[in-house]
Design a protein around this motif. Sequence first.
Motif, mmCIF file in Angstrom:
data_model
loop_
_atom_site.group_PDB
_atom_site.id
_atom_site.type_symbol
_atom_site.label_atom_id
_atom_site.label_comp_id
_atom_site.label_asym_id
_atom_site.label_seq_id
_atom_site.Cartn_x
_atom_site.Cartn_y
_atom_site.Cartn_z
ATOM 1 N N GLU A 1 0.850 -1.190 0.152
ATOM 2 C CA GLU A 1 0.096 -0.030 0.052
ATOM 3 C C GLU A 1 0.821 1.314 -0.111
ATOM 4 O O GLU A 1 1.678 1.439 0.629
ATOM 5 C CB GLU A 1 -0.926 0.026 1.232
ATOM 6 N N ARG B 1 0.589 4.851 0.267
ATOM 7 C CA ARG B 1 0.019 5.950 0.849
ATOM 8 C C ARG B 1 0.499 7.388 0.717
ATOM 9 O O ARG B 1 1.711 7.534 0.175
ATOM 10 C CB ARG B 1 -0.371 5.691 2.485
ATOM 11 N N TYR C 1 -1.807 -2.439 9.509
ATOM 12 C CA TYR C 1 -0.994 -1.562 8.451
ATOM 13 C C TYR C 1 0.157 -1.712 9.156
ATOM 14 O O TYR C 1 0.533 -1.320 10.159
ATOM 15 C CB TYR C 1 -1.487 -0.313 8.303
#
Length: 225
Positions: free
Chosen positions: A167, A169, A194
């Motif tokens: 991921e 971000r 996360y």
Amino acid sequence: MVQRYKNFRIFATEMRKIAFFTVTLLVVLMASCGQKKRDAVYYEMMVDSIRKAEQVKEIQQKAGIKDEDPLETFFGQLSMRPLPVQSEGARWERLGEFTKLPRQLNDCFGYLSETELRVLSMPKTAHYNVVMLLEMQDSITPALYLYTMDSKHVAIDQLCIYEERSEDRATDFGKTSMDYYITSNYEITLMKYYQSYEATRPELEQTRRYVINKKGEFEEVVIEL
């Protein structure tokens, strides 16, 4: 003269009989030809059905299935993983003995035949069968799903209980992962984490809980604090 007339009448009568017989024979032959045409179509359909049956039989033989109900036979031979179930993360081998799914049966779970899948049987709930399905996202990263199925092993619903995703971000880069816990009465708790590449420990971001409702579907319920 009289004798000639009698002979002519006899000849004419015989000719009419021959003509009638000939016409009758032609009608029968024409009807027979029509029947043969219908029979040809019928037998073509029969041959096509036989070929399809032979193809199904060949698929069953390749999958190691020999009786008339391949799904029932295959799912009946799976190893059973009792409840409760605690997450093992990416170490799916610790959950139990997964069986390689014959690729001819991939469509039971909505997958194309090229995907390699493994399945593990779970205890039934109410009138529904439950299985755990393993899909390798790459050579080392698994994804796990729970599937509910009816008595004929047709999939009703699915729920992802474990996966890992990279991921990117806005202010960080890392990966998300899921953990799970399944109680003996099929309360399924999912925790989403996360893990930042700059942090030493993952951060719990979300917790959800599901149950299997009367329709065999995974239904989210409120977590009581």
